[in-house]
Write an enzyme that holds these catalytic residues in place. Structure first.
Site, PDB file in Angstrom:
ATOM      1  N   LYS A 283       0.844  -1.198   0.000  1.00 49.72           N
ATOM      2  CA  LYS A 283       0.000   0.000   0.000  1.00 49.72           C
ATOM      3  C   LYS A 283       0.881   1.250   0.000  1.00 49.72           C
ATOM      4  O   LYS A 283       2.019   1.216   0.456  1.00 49.72           O
ATOM      5  CB  LYS A 283      -0.889   0.024   1.251  1.00 49.72           C
ATOM      6  CG  LYS A 283      -2.009  -0.984   1.252  1.00 49.72           C
ATOM      7  CD  LYS A 283      -2.894  -0.810   2.480  1.00 49.72           C
ATOM      8  CE  LYS A 283      -4.009  -1.835   2.525  1.00 49.72           C
ATOM      9  NZ  LYS A 283      -4.970  -1.741   1.410  1.00 49.72           N
ATOM     10  N   ARG A 357      -9.835 -11.818   2.150  1.00 51.09           N
ATOM     11  CA  ARG A 357     -10.631 -12.915   1.599  1.00 51.09           C
ATOM     12  C   ARG A 357      -9.909 -14.263   1.745  1.00 51.09           C
ATOM     13  O   ARG A 357     -10.560 -15.317   1.774  1.00 51.09           O
ATOM     14  CB  ARG A 357     -10.979 -12.621   0.137  1.00 51.09           C
ATOM     15  CG  ARG A 357      -9.791 -12.502  -0.755  1.00 51.09           C
ATOM     16  CD  ARG A 357     -10.119 -11.824  -2.063  1.00 51.09           C
ATOM     17  NE  ARG A 357     -10.317 -10.385  -1.910  1.00 51.09           N
ATOM     18  CZ  ARG A 357     -10.678  -9.571  -2.908  1.00 51.09           C
ATOM     19  NH1 ARG A 357     -10.889 -10.050  -4.130  1.00 51.09           N
ATOM     20  NH2 ARG A 357     -10.829  -8.283  -2.686  1.00 51.09           N
TER      21      ARG A 357
HETATM   22  N1  BES Z   1      -8.184  -3.771   4.133  1.00 50.59           N
HETATM   23  C1  BES Z   1      -8.288  -3.457   2.756  1.00 50.59           C
HETATM   24  C2  BES Z   1      -9.602  -2.770   2.386  1.00 50.59           C
HETATM   25  C3  BES Z   1      -9.857  -1.415   2.974  1.00 50.59           C
HETATM   26  C4  BES Z   1      -9.612  -0.290   2.220  1.00 50.59           C
HETATM   27  C5  BES Z   1     -10.392  -1.258   4.227  1.00 50.59           C
HETATM   28  C6  BES Z   1      -9.868   0.962   2.729  1.00 50.59           C
HETATM   29  C7  BES Z   1     -10.661  -0.005   4.750  1.00 50.59           C
HETATM   30  C8  BES Z   1     -10.398   1.113   3.986  1.00 50.59           C
HETATM   31  C9  BES Z   1      -8.178  -4.733   1.931  1.00 50.59           C
HETATM   32  O1  BES Z   1      -7.376  -5.729   2.445  1.00 50.59           O
HETATM   33  C10 BES Z   1      -7.590  -4.349   0.617  1.00 50.59           C
HETATM   34  O2  BES Z   1      -6.453  -3.986   0.590  1.00 50.59           O
HETATM   35  N2  BES Z   1      -8.393  -4.459  -0.435  1.00 50.59           N
HETATM   36  C11 BES Z   1      -7.956  -4.183  -1.751  1.00 50.59           C
HETATM   37  C12 BES Z   1      -8.448  -5.302  -2.635  1.00 50.59           C
HETATM   38  C13 BES Z   1      -7.824  -5.346  -3.987  1.00 50.59           C
HETATM   39  C14 BES Z   1      -6.359  -5.652  -3.889  1.00 50.59           C
HETATM   40  C15 BES Z   1      -8.524  -6.411  -4.781  1.00 50.59           C
HETATM   41  C16 BES Z   1      -8.542  -2.848  -2.183  1.00 50.59           C
HETATM   42  O3  BES Z   1      -9.672  -2.532  -1.797  1.00 50.59           O
HETATM   43  O4  BES Z   1      -7.855  -2.101  -2.869  1.00 50.59           O
HETATM   44 MN    MN Z   2      -5.340  -5.538   1.868  1.00 48.22          MN
END
Ligand code: BES
Ligand code: MN
Ligand code: ZN
Length: 505
Positions: A283, A357
């Site tokens: 991230k 997931r």
């Molecule tokens: N924990 C995050 C999702 C999230 C984003 C929670 C913002 C709270 C606020 C999750 O693990 C994630 O990183 N999701 C990705 C999924 C993608 C890689 C398919 C996302 O939402 O970008």
């Molecule tokens: Mn994530």
């Protein structure tokens, strides 16, 4: 804060502050507010006539009785326009109670006496009104002190008394107070867990907390460690966990385990990523900045099981919280790896940031052994869901079963914890096809919402499953008096407790 119910009339109370209310655009208040106004020789009438107080939602005024009644202060709280209040009286009461008690705290009062906002003419039963006042008050007073070495906030009032006019209504009010207290304390536990920093709130800390909750409430608890998860072939969960030095935990809480034959079984599953760096699909610093909250689903399940146990609801409820960090190291999983989940399905890693997931997949497979009537998971799963529904507006709801969806929407309506149904179109499945495995763990950027839930669905083999994506709801919601702005919300606890409370076979 202690909460009591007392029969009587509020204008006779000698509290540090008494709380009454006013709808918007009322010129001459009636009911308890009218009685206080009469005792004050029309001071509230005058305040309204001056235009200084209109009764808007959340508006608060303080009057000083100067001996006209025994109380030292009168706190007047606005309920907004009547029609808007009646659209959801319980929510109106929670908000009014929070605004009033926050004023009482700012004034450093010790003993507050309130009328039962929303009862009678407000349309709520005495029990529901009492519960809403207590929930709003306790949740509105919640503060997270963190690790500050000096306390920085004002002492909250020590006592809240709810005055009930009719003696015969006291037991119902008391019932509401007890339920409200249990629920608010459980929400506070969840908020604390989410607010804690990730170096303190590790998977082991979550497991320890779950064990303490189990001992307090009388739940069964089991915690699986890495070896036990290996024995269960939880390859998806373990792939995420292998990058971190903090050992993963799989926490199982159970209410009414010994009555599973006679009762319906509801399994609640919560994502417990104690910190989400994204892994090698790293991230950015802004995206990572709030990722201590990525265990909010797990905290909701622990908080909800506490309340469900304390209320002793007649249902067999199992809470599953897979917990792990998502980190980078020489052992961390990488894009293009293929791992095998506990149901035998192979998963190609497209993004290590789609880690939630992976945990949920093995937990949803594990849920099957309880022969569930229904399984509901809750997770801060996707940024896409936040984009779809808005930050702090509603969580996304996906379900394979109409009755379960309706039950969740009913609980959502009752708690004002908003859910909005989103589709599980069969087309999403194609977007998860992999060249090298049974499926890949993420789709293309534009396919974010439906594909995450569709991924989870591949691990479900019972008829009634629902998934709640609460990514936008865990932290930092503005404009609701009983939810502190720079804090975890506790979103989901009241929802799940209400779902269990209303359960019908
Ligand atoms: N924990 C995050 C999702 C999230 C984003 C929670 C913002 C709270 C606020 C999750 O693990 C994630 O990183 N999701 C990705 C999924 C993608 C890689 C398919 C996302 O939402 O970008
Ligand atoms: Mn994530
Ligand atoms: Zn995550």
């Amino acid at each position: 804060m202690d909460v009591h119910v007392i029969p009587g009339v509020i204008q006779e109370s000698d509290a540090d502050a008494i709380v009454v209310n006013l709808f918007e655009d009322v010129q001459h208040p009636g009911g308890a507010t009218g009685a206080v106004d009469a005792a004050l020789n029309g001071a509230i009438d005058e305040l309204i006539a001056s235009g200084d107080f209109t009764g808007q939602v959340g508006q608060v005024a303080v009057l000083y009785p100067r001996g006209a009644i025994p109380a030292r202060r009168v706190i007047l709280v606005g309920l907004g326009p009547r029609a808007e209040f009646y659209a959801d009286p319980a929510e109106g009461v929670r908000r009014a109670a929070a605004s009033a008690i926050q004023k009482a705290r700012d004034l450093e009062t010790k003993r507050v006496v309130s009328i039962l906002h929303g009862a009678g003419a407000g349309g709520l039963s005495v029990e529901d009104a009492a519960r809403a006042v207590v929930e709003g008050s306790l949740l509105g007073l919640y503060e997270y002190q963190g690790q500050k070495t000096e306390a920085h906030s004002k002492e909250p009032p020590q006592v809240l008394e709810l005055v009930i006019f009719g003696e015969e209504d006291v037991p119902a009010a008391q019932q509401g107070v007890e339920r409200g207290c249990v629920i608010a304390q459980s929400v506070a536990l969840t908020r604390d867990l989410v607010n804690l920093p990730p170096n303190i709130c590790t998977p082991a800390y979550l497991a320890q907390t779950a064990a303490e909750v189990a001992a307090e409430v009388g739940l069964d608890v089991r915690v699986l460690d890495r070896e036990q998860m290996e024995a269960l072939n939880m390859g998806a969960l373990l792939a995420v966990a292998q990058g971190s030095d903090a050992p993963p935990k799989f926490i199982i809480l159970e209410h009414n385990a010994d009555r599973s034959d006679e009762l319906d079984t509801l399994v609640l599953v919560g994502k417990g990523i104690t910190f989400d760096t994204g892994g090698y699909s790293l991230k950015g610093h802004e995206g990572m900045a709030t990722m201590k909250t990525d265990m909010a689903g797990a905290a909701v399940v622990i908080g909800a099981l506490r309340a469900i146990g304390m209320l002793d609801l007649p249902l067999h409820v199992v809470g599953l919280t897979p917990a792990s960090d998502n980190m980078i190291s020489g052992r961390a999983y990488r894009p293009q790896e293929v791992v095998t989940a506990s149901n035998g399905a192979t998963i190609e890693i497209k993004s290590t940031d789609a880690e939630g997931r992976m945990l949920l997949a093995d937990a949803l497979v594990y849920a099957r052994r309880f022969e569930p009537t229904a399984v509901v998971d809750i997770a801060t799963l996707t940024g896409a869901c936040v984009v779809a529904l808005g930050k702090g507006i509603a969580a996304g709801l996906f379900s394979t079963d109409d009755a379960l969806r309706d039950a969740l929407l009913g609980a959502s309506k009752a708690t004002a914890e908003k859910l909005w149904p989103l589709p599980l179109f069969p087309e999403y499945k194609k977007r998860l096809e992999s060249q090298t495995a049974d499926l890949r763990n993420s789709a293309d950027r534009m396919d974010g919402v439906g594909t995450s839930a569709t991924f989870l669905k591949q691990f479900v083999d019972y008829p009634a499953w629902a998934h709640v994506d609460m990514a936008g709801m865990a932290y930092g919601i503005k404009g609701i008096p009983y939810i502190p702005e720079k804090s975890s919300t506790g979103f989901g606890v009241r929802l799940f407790v209400e779902l269990a409370r209303r359960w019908k076979r």
